[in-house]
Design an enzyme around this catalytic site. Structure first.
Site, PDB file in Angstrom:
ATOM      1  CG  PHE A  45      -9.012  -8.552  -4.762  1.00  0.00           C
ATOM      2  CD1 PHE A  45      -8.453  -9.466  -3.895  1.00  0.00           C
ATOM      3  CD2 PHE A  45      -8.574  -8.520  -6.085  1.00  0.00           C
ATOM      4  CE1 PHE A  45      -7.471 -10.347  -4.334  1.00  0.00           C
ATOM      5  CE2 PHE A  45      -7.593  -9.391  -6.536  1.00  0.00           C
ATOM      6  CZ  PHE A  45      -7.042 -10.309  -5.649  1.00  0.00           C
ATOM      7  CD  GLU A 122     -15.701  -8.177 -26.510  1.00  0.00           C
ATOM      8  OE1 GLU A 122     -15.605  -8.855 -25.478  1.00  0.00           O
ATOM      9  OE2 GLU A 122     -15.196  -8.516 -27.593  1.00  0.00           O
ATOM     10  CE  LYS A 124     -13.132  -7.079 -16.308  1.00  0.00           C
ATOM     11  NZ  LYS A 124     -13.534  -8.004 -15.267  1.00  0.00           N
ATOM     12  CB  CYS A 440     -45.330   8.366  21.114  1.00  0.00           C
ATOM     13  SG  CYS A 440     -45.991   6.823  20.479  1.00  0.00           S
ATOM     14  CB  CYS A 462     -46.790   8.810  17.387  1.00  0.00           C
ATOM     15  SG  CYS A 462     -45.093   8.381  17.010  1.00  0.00           S
TER      16      CYS A 462
HETATM   17  S1  IVH Z   1     -11.205 -10.498 -22.782  1.00  0.00           S
HETATM   18  C1  IVH Z   1      -6.881 -11.606 -23.105  1.00  0.00           C
HETATM   19  N1  IVH Z   1     -13.713  -9.742 -22.663  1.00  0.00           N
HETATM   20  O1  IVH Z   1     -12.698 -10.437 -17.125  1.00  0.00           O
HETATM   21  C2  IVH Z   1      -8.141 -10.927 -22.743  1.00  0.00           C
HETATM   22  N2  IVH Z   1     -12.743 -10.662 -20.726  1.00  0.00           N
HETATM   23  O2  IVH Z   1     -10.777  -9.164 -15.364  1.00  0.00           O
HETATM   24  C3  IVH Z   1      -9.006 -11.822 -21.992  1.00  0.00           C
HETATM   25  N3  IVH Z   1     -14.264 -10.892 -18.819  1.00  0.00           N
HETATM   26  O3  IVH Z   1     -10.143 -12.745 -17.596  1.00  0.00           O
HETATM   27  C4  IVH Z   1     -10.256 -11.305 -21.565  1.00  0.00           C
HETATM   28  N4  IVH Z   1     -16.032 -10.054 -19.827  1.00  0.00           N
HETATM   29  O4  IVH Z   1     -12.624 -13.622 -17.512  1.00  0.00           O
HETATM   30  C5  IVH Z   1     -12.681 -10.270 -22.004  1.00  0.00           C
HETATM   31  N5  IVH Z   1     -15.938  -9.082 -22.708  1.00  0.00           N
HETATM   32  C6  IVH Z   1     -14.902  -9.601 -22.062  1.00  0.00           C
HETATM   33  C7  IVH Z   1     -15.016 -10.024 -20.721  1.00  0.00           C
HETATM   34  C8  IVH Z   1     -13.898 -10.560 -20.079  1.00  0.00           C
HETATM   35  C9  IVH Z   1     -15.557 -10.579 -18.709  1.00  0.00           C
HETATM   36  C10 IVH Z   1     -13.434 -11.453 -17.751  1.00  0.00           C
HETATM   37  C11 IVH Z   1     -12.444 -12.471 -18.234  1.00  0.00           C
HETATM   38  C12 IVH Z   1     -11.120 -11.837 -17.909  1.00  0.00           C
HETATM   39  C13 IVH Z   1     -11.464 -10.980 -16.739  1.00  0.00           C
HETATM   40  C14 IVH Z   1     -10.460  -9.900 -16.484  1.00  0.00           C
END
Ligand code: IVH
EC number: 6.5.1.2
Length: 763
Positions: A45, A122, A124, A440, A462
């Protein structure tokens, strides 16, 4: 797509591609956000989106308000009340490589020229974005992201998540605050949920058979979730909050939207405040000062992605200072003060070309998937994936010709998760487990009643079993013979028409001569795919001499093999025992038996009871050893080895430094990134460590991987040295003192630990 000024100037083929991409992305978006049923991986995607963005960057006239590049997230789904967010939920720009990360950091540095700022790193979280509204501390609304402006009201479902407070703690609560975060299902809970679905399906299938007899309609089967994210989405967007309540959903907070009545200076400080209010904040965040420290954070979690309780697909890097966030601002889609570093995808889709069946060293017939083309998963190319046995193929529901979802966790073996059913066109076919061994011709069958695995019973002749056994005999856990790997084993065991193969079974290994080796020829194969390489000129398969050079003289591998075979006549007893590929007997059991009996003759003269009485053995292994010896041709192998000079008595003393972990007791728990559980145990055992199943005060090290069990808690309770992947590598490579130093513990001469029980392996 509505025309804007300049649109006509864009070349027709670019416009066509743009339209194609926009339509395709839109379809995927609906499937992902509204139907929880994506048919492409996130990576695919992203790559479509990037192509679209590149086209628009080159031809700005293509950017219209309805372009997918201008949208955030999905649309609001039918069935839930739509709610408008007070402040828009933005998305994040991605950095796919270090260049893109550095470019973002450069931009930030330029904008903030001369100002001191920090990066907040952080994880993700791969979950579902939610927006919680708290008014005077009370949760009044919870919504999905939806379009970013309008989401779905999921308040009733969110209230079932224990971690999310209905009422914030504290006195000085703001009049209004929007809390943004990610709802996720922990990886372990996802696996349990799918397992319970699978079990329920088995029950329903059995019941459906009864129902069919009674002429009743069959009950529908449950659809398993493809990954934790889909499971979280499916669980959260339930019409019945009781269903949501039954799923152990969690949340982690990653931002604040609209707010009234309080001021914050840094995002990291805000998290502290939110934690005090009782909201679930992340454990893994880190504030750093330089881009190199950001890179170190990314590297660290890239290596231990699976030690986190939830799935992560990257790292989010934010400028920590709120005032500076405001100064950097946002585009219509994403903030300029943050970027998402994406890890290489661990899940990809690929076309399943065929399912073949491999025969292992103990005859087990293992179906494995062959993909139409090699695909890159978690950073490495994959074309094959094991399917374990015919029941697994059935349970996963894959058909030949399916597009399948493939996953590779850490550097563990790639696994097929299941088919993308929506991509079927009706030409897919069911896999039928072959009835006979393709090498075999013997009929495959279970070796004992109730066995799921089918085996080729022809252990003596075998070719597949002989080849696999010879390769195992040369391997590290057996005789550790340089020059006797899988390719050499293949070469040595193939017939030299019209003559027999030089190695007809293990018995021939120590008697090999140069004259036998020189005529051996092998097919030239593609190292990547393992398939024969065809000659450019003739289009035919090509053969080359394996041990002889063009002049017909021995190549280096010939002397290496023969010298090392000669050296392998004086190994420890357990190595021969393990190298015989006796079912259920792995290095742990082989060591236990060798330690006890110290002589091969005594081992095979022992009764089942005597063998089973050995600590770490047990009745199954004992029976397998006794039965193995009853075969004439097995005894003939031992006779030939003896004739060649093998003595089979313990203790051929280990060479200096060969057993650096002698005297240590180690427990392994959880999934390690670099080893399978059995592989980790074997690596310890071959170095002389004792591997046990239970943690006690006498345990020297506890090696802890992903999702460890109660053993980890116990280790912590007892204050034992706990090693992660990196520490484990240090232990294996440099020994216990280095491993203790790695943990920052004193490395003085400790008493060697006393040996405790357990540690049986089933080969
Ligand atoms: S900050 C304005 N922090 O990833 C900034 N997003 O692909 C908003 N996400 O829309 C997001 N972990 O749903 C932020 N530690 C994190 C995150 C995080 C996952 C998600 C969130 C965001 C999407 C973007």
């Amino acid at each position: 797509m509505a025309a804007v000024e300049g649109w006509e100037d864009v070349p027709a083929q670019v416009r066509r591609r743009h339209a194609e991409l926009a339509t395709e992305i839109e379809e995927h978006r609906v499937r992902y956000y509204e139907q929880d049923a994506p048919i492409v991986s996130d990576a695919e995607f992203d790559s479509l989106m990037r192509e679209l963005e590149a086209l628009e960057a080159e031809h700005p006239a293509l950017v219209t308000p309805d372009s997918p590049t201008q949208k955030v997230g999905g649309g609001a789904a039918e069935g839930f009340t739509k709610v408008e967010h007070r402040e828009r939920l933005l998305s994040l720009d991605n950095a796919m490589d270090d260049g893109e990360l550095a470019a973002w950091a450069d931009r930030v540095a330029r904008e903030l020229d001369g100002i001191d700022y920090h990066y907040l790193c952080e994880l993700k979280v791969d979950g579902l974005a939610v927006n919680l509204t708290y008014e005077h501390g009370r949760l009044t609304l919870a919504a999905t992201r939806g379009t970013g402006r309008v989401g779905e009201d999921i308040t009733a479902n969110i209230r079932t998540i224990k971690e999310i407070p209905q009422q914030l703690k504290g006195d000085d609560l703001p009049a209004l605050v929007e809390i943004r975060g990610e709802v996720y299902l922990p990886t372990e809970a996802f696996e349990e949920l799918n397992a319970s679905f699978a079990a329920e399906n088995e029950r329903r299938k059995a019941e459906n058979e009864e129902r069919a007899k009674e002429g009743k309609r069959p009950q529908a089967l449950l659809k398993l979730f493809a990954n934790p994210r889909n499971a979280a989405a499916g669980s959260l967007r339930q019409k019945d909050p009781l269903v949501t309540a039954s799923r152990p959903l969690h949340m982690v907070v990653h931002g604040i939207g609209a707010r009234e009545g309080f001021v914050i200076d840094c995002q990291s400080h805000a998290y502290q405040l939110l934690r005090d209010w009782g909201l679930p904040t992340a454990k893994h965040n880190e504030v750093v000062g330089t881009l190199d420290e950001v890179r170190a954070f990314i590297k660290q979690y890239g290596e231990q992605r699976h030690s986190v309780e939830h799935e992560i697909d990257g790292v989010v890097v934010k400028v920590d200072e709120i005032a500076l966030q405001g100064r950097l601002g946002s585009t219509s889609k994403s903030p300029r003060w943050a970027i998402a570093w994406k890890y290489p995808p661990e899940e990809v889709t690929a076309k399943l070309a065929s399912i073949k069946v491999g025969i292992g060293r103990t005859g087990r017939a293992t179906p494995y998937a062959v993909l139409a083309e090699p695909v890159k998963v978690a950073g490495s190319m994959v074309q094959y994936a094991t399917l374990h046995n015919q029941q697994v193929v059935k349970a996963k529901g894959v058909l030949l010709g399916d597009t399948v979802v493939l996953r590779k966790a850490g550097d563990v073996i790639p696994e097929i998760l299941g088919p993308v059913e929506d991509l079927r066109d009706g030409t897919e076919q069911e896999f039928v487990m072959p009835s006979h061994c393709h090498e075999c011709g013997s009929e495959l069958r279970p070796m004992s009643e109730g066995d799921i695995d089918l085996r080729c019973p022809n252990a003596e002749f075998c070719p597949a079993q002989i080849r696999e056994r010879i390769a195992y005999l040369g391997g590290r856990e057996s005789l550790d013979i340089e020059g006797l790997g899988y390719v050499a084993a293949t070469a040595l065991t193939q017939p030299l028409e019209p003559a027999d193969a030089p190695v007809k079974n293990e018995g021939d290994i120590f008697g090999l001569t140069v004259e036998q080796l020189l005529p051996i020829r092998v097919l030239v194969r593609d190292p990547k795919t393992g398939m024969p390489k065809l000659d450019d000129a003739t289009g035919e398969e090509r053969e080359v001499a394996f041990f002889a050079n063009l002049k017909g003289q021995p190549k280096k591998n010939t002397t290496v093999l023969l010298d090392n075979l000669a050296g392998a006549k004086e190994r420890q007893l357990w190595r021969y025992l393990n190298g015989l590929s006796i079912r259920h007997v792995g290095p742990v059991a082989a060591q236990a038996v060798a330690r006890e009996f110290r002589d091969l003759d005594r081992i095979f003269a022992a009764s089942e009871e005597e063998l089973a009485a050995v600590e770490g053995v047990g009745p199954i292994i004992a029976k397998a050893i006794v039965e193995w010896y009853q075969e004439d041709w097995h005894r003939e192998i031992l006779r030939k080895w003896r004739e060649a000079g093998v003595r089979f008595v313990e203790e051929a003393p280990e060479e200096e430094g060969e057993r650096p972990l002698e005297g240590l007791t180690v427990v392994v728990t959880g999934t390690l990134a670099g080893h399978t559980r059995d592989g980790a145990k074997e690596a310890l055992v071959v170095r002389g460590a004792k591997v046990t199943g239970s943690v006690s005060k006498k345990t020297d090290f506890v090696v802890v991987g992903d999702n460890p069990g109660s053993k980890y808690d116990k280790a912590v309770q007892l204050g034992l040295p706990v090693l992660d992947d990196a520490g484990f590598a240090v232990l294996l490579e440099s020994g216990p003192a280095a491993a203790r130093a790695h943990l920052g513990l004193p490395t003085g001469e400790e008493e060697p630990a006393e040996v405790t029980t357990e540690g049986a392996d089933q080969g």
